[in-house]
Scaffold this active site. Structure first.
Site, short mmCIF file in Angstrom:
data_model
loop_
_atom_site.label_atom_id
_atom_site.label_comp_id
_atom_site.label_asym_id
_atom_site.label_seq_id
_atom_site.Cartn_x
_atom_site.Cartn_y
_atom_site.Cartn_z
N ARG A 199 42.29 52.11 40.31
CA ARG A 199 41.39 50.94 40.42
C ARG A 199 41.78 50.07 41.60
NH1 ARG A 199 38.59 49.55 35.47
NH2 ARG A 199 38.29 47.48 36.32
N TYR A 248 44.15 62.05 33.48
CA TYR A 248 43.80 62.71 34.74
C TYR A 248 44.76 62.26 35.84
CZ TYR A 248 40.92 58.41 34.78
OH TYR A 248 40.47 57.13 34.67
N ASP A 253 29.33 44.39 34.38
CA ASP A 253 29.69 44.04 33.00
C ASP A 253 29.09 42.70 32.57
OD1 ASP A 253 31.11 46.36 32.72
OD2 ASP A 253 33.07 45.41 32.40
P1 FAD Z 1 34.99 43.31 36.68
O1 FAD Z 1 35.58 44.52 37.29
O2 FAD Z 1 35.49 42.85 35.36
O3 FAD Z 1 35.15 42.11 37.74
C1 FAD Z 1 34.84 40.78 37.40
C2 FAD Z 1 35.55 39.86 38.41
O4 FAD Z 1 35.09 38.53 38.19
C3 FAD Z 1 37.06 39.83 38.25
O5 FAD Z 1 37.67 39.91 39.52
C4 FAD Z 1 37.31 38.47 37.59
O6 FAD Z 1 38.59 37.92 37.91
C5 FAD Z 1 36.19 37.65 38.19
N1 FAD Z 1 35.80 36.49 37.36
C6 FAD Z 1 35.61 36.47 36.02
N2 FAD Z 1 35.24 35.26 35.60
C7 FAD Z 1 35.18 34.49 36.72
C8 FAD Z 1 34.84 33.12 36.94
N3 FAD Z 1 34.49 32.31 35.93
N4 FAD Z 1 34.87 32.64 38.20
C9 FAD Z 1 35.22 33.45 39.26
N5 FAD Z 1 35.57 34.74 39.10
C10 FAD Z 1 35.53 35.26 37.84
N6 FAD Z 1 34.17 52.60 34.47
C11 FAD Z 1 33.91 53.72 35.20
O7 FAD Z 1 32.90 53.77 35.94
N7 FAD Z 1 34.72 54.83 35.10
C12 FAD Z 1 35.82 54.84 34.28
O8 FAD Z 1 36.55 55.84 34.23
C13 FAD Z 1 36.10 53.68 33.49
N8 FAD Z 1 37.16 53.69 32.65
C14 FAD Z 1 37.41 52.56 31.94
C15 FAD Z 1 38.49 52.59 31.04
C16 FAD Z 1 38.77 51.47 30.29
C17 FAD Z 1 39.85 51.52 29.25
C18 FAD Z 1 38.02 50.28 30.51
C19 FAD Z 1 38.40 49.03 29.81
C20 FAD Z 1 36.95 50.24 31.38
C21 FAD Z 1 36.62 51.40 32.08
N9 FAD Z 1 35.53 51.42 32.95
C22 FAD Z 1 35.24 52.56 33.65
C23 FAD Z 1 34.63 50.24 33.04
C24 FAD Z 1 34.86 49.43 34.30
O9 FAD Z 1 36.20 49.13 34.46
C25 FAD Z 1 34.04 48.14 34.26
O10 FAD Z 1 32.76 48.40 33.76
C26 FAD Z 1 33.93 47.57 35.67
O11 FAD Z 1 35.18 47.14 36.11
C27 FAD Z 1 32.92 46.41 35.72
O12 FAD Z 1 32.89 45.88 37.01
P2 FAD Z 1 32.39 44.41 37.27
O13 FAD Z 1 32.45 44.21 38.74
O14 FAD Z 1 31.11 44.19 36.57
O15 FAD Z 1 33.42 43.45 36.52
#
Ligand code: FAD
Length: 402
Positions: free
Chosen positions: A106, A209, A287
């Site tokens: 990651r 993996y 998310d």
């Molecule tokens: P995030 O990656 O959560 O990023 C959100 C960002 O916003 C963070 O940097 C956080 O600090 C910031 N933030 C939060 N609140 C605030 C705020 N109020 N003000 C300013 N900044 C803020 N997905 C895959 O595609 N393949 C996989 O193999 C996979 N395996 C996974 C395994 C596990 C166990 C888990 C838990 C998840 C897995 N996922 C996988 C899912 C994936 O990690 C998430 O869906 C993905 O990271 C979502 O990305 P995002 O950018 O929406 O949010």
């Protein structure tokens, strides 16, 4: 819409936020990313990026940078029973050569995206924790430190506990799935086969993996358990307790777990997909819009897809309301379908009644023998969905690290 000089504020420098920031900046928008953390970094853990996610990275001009991190191209997904016997092998080599499935660290993916965003002119503002967002013709962002910021468009890419989502949707409760994930990354010795292995046992399963050219190994172990208090990444677990949970598994799993020194636990919660992904001058992605359980390994890939489609709709539509409505219409059903499929997989992997488990594994074995191609193709709707249509964003050429 002419994106030139459009002022965009992206909340969250995760996978989706950095991807949409680069996608919009390459089209001329003035993009600022507000991130609560003191630095852009990620927990030590692995991630699978399937062809639908790779397609977006390619269109953003970042796939070669990802490969340069020594991302491991997976040749197969092997489903095994708890005694190490293979139940089903999904041969990923059946996919076209330009549809790779990568296992990545990651932190490496985040670094590639952050470098790509900076190179496209995105400004990254750390230690900016957003408290709330008010939609409107000129949407307003209030930070926890009391600052008030304005933009033409605010994109909520702030993950599971989004502060932007409530600006568009009523609060909705998360429900504990009675499952807890244990995550660890181990140093790897030897020459691991480049495949994703999933070991299924009663009320628990383990996925593993290789990462970083086979020098590391990712483990995600999931157990069913009645209680959990909080939803988060950071609870440290006891490696001995993890070993005890999987003591009934075969030698492959036991050997892996014997090498675990540090492990983190994480309660898995089910969240509804947001009803509204957009409002006046505000949009959600990743998310923040559709948290998913990890059992299809699609959360990050969906966030990448969202990022591309949102930027594309903004560039193609005549007005912002039309672009944002088109974005939600293009994305919501697909995300909801994948979220539902991930929920179902949790149940399938954990069959605990012996007759059910035997029947389930038998059906998979038979399917794999009689129609191996069909077993892989059943995931085509996920993996072979290319939201970019093979497009590439035009110049400037990204300046990402070799
Ligand atoms: P995030 O990656 O959560 O990023 C959100 C960002 O916003 C963070 O940097 C956080 O600090 C910031 N933030 C939060 N609140 C605030 C705020 N109020 N003000 C300013 N900044 C803020 N997905 C895959 O595609 N393949 C996989 O193999 C996979 N395996 C996974 C395994 C596990 C166990 C888990 C838990 C998840 C897995 N996922 C996988 C899912 C994936 O990690 C998430 O869906 C993905 O990271 C979502 O990305 P995002 O950018 O929406 O949010």
């Amino acid at each position: 819409m002419d994106l030139n000089q459009l002022k965009v504020a992206v909340v969250g420098a995760g996978i989706g936020g950095l991807a949409v920031a680069r996608a919009l900046a390459l089209r001329g928008a003035r993009v600022t990313v507000l991130e609560q953390a003191p630095e852009i970094r990620e927990v030590g853990a692995g991630l699978q990026v399937s062809p639908n996610g790779v397609a977006v990275l390619r269109a953003l001009g970042l796939d070669q940078a990802l490969i340069a991190t020594r991302a491991v191209r997976a040749g197969a997904i092997s489903l095994r029973d708890s005694g190490d016997d293979e139940v089903l092998r999904l041969d990923l080599a059946r996919h076209a050569a330009d549809q790779p499935h990568y296992c990545v660290h990651r932190a490496d993916l985040i670094e590639v995206l952050a470098d790509g965003a900076r190179a496209a002119g995105v400004r990254l503002r750390l230690l900016h924790k957003v408290d709330r967002v008010q939609p409107g013709p000129e949407p307003v962002i209030d930070t926890c430190s009391g600052a008030r910021l304005k933009a033409d468009l605010v994109i909520g890419a702030d993950g599971l506990h989004s502060k932007v989502r409530p600006a568009l949707n009523e609060g909705s409760a998360a429900t504990f799935t009675r499952q807890v994930a244990w995550r660890a990354v181990l140093p790897e010795t030897g020459n691991p086969s480049p495949e994703v292995r999933l070991y299924m046992g009663p009320r628990r399963h383990l996925v593993t993996y290789p990462l970083r050219g086979g020098t590391q190994r990712n483990i995600v172990a999931v157990e069913e358990t009645p209680q959990w208090t909080d939803e988060g990444w950071s609870q440290e677990g006891d490696p001995a307790a993890l070993r005890a949970l999987f003591a009934g598994f075969g030698p492959e799993v036991r050997e892996l777990l014997s090498r675990v020194e540090t492990v983190h636990r994480w309660g898995l919660f089910r969240h509804p997909v947001a009803r509204d992904w957009q409002g006046e001058g505000v949009a959600l992605l990743g998310d923040a819009a559709h948290p998913t359980l990890p059992f299809m390994a699609q959360g990050a890939c969906l966030a990448l897809e969202d990022a591309w489609v949102l930027a594309d709709r903004l560039a193609m539509a005549d007005t912002m309301p039309a672009a944002l409505a088109g974005y939600q219409a293009a994305r919501r059903d697909r995300a909801a379908r994948i979220v539902a499929a991930a929920s179902r997989n949790a149940w399938k992997y954990h069959l605990s009644l012996p007759p059910l488990r035997m029947a389930g594994h038998m059906a998979l074995r038979l399917g794999g023998r009689i129609a191996p191609g069909a077993m892989v193709r059943q995931f085509d709707w996920i993996y072979r969905h290319d939201v970019t249509g093979g497009a590439m964003v035009e110049t400037p050429v990204p300046e990402v690290a070799e």
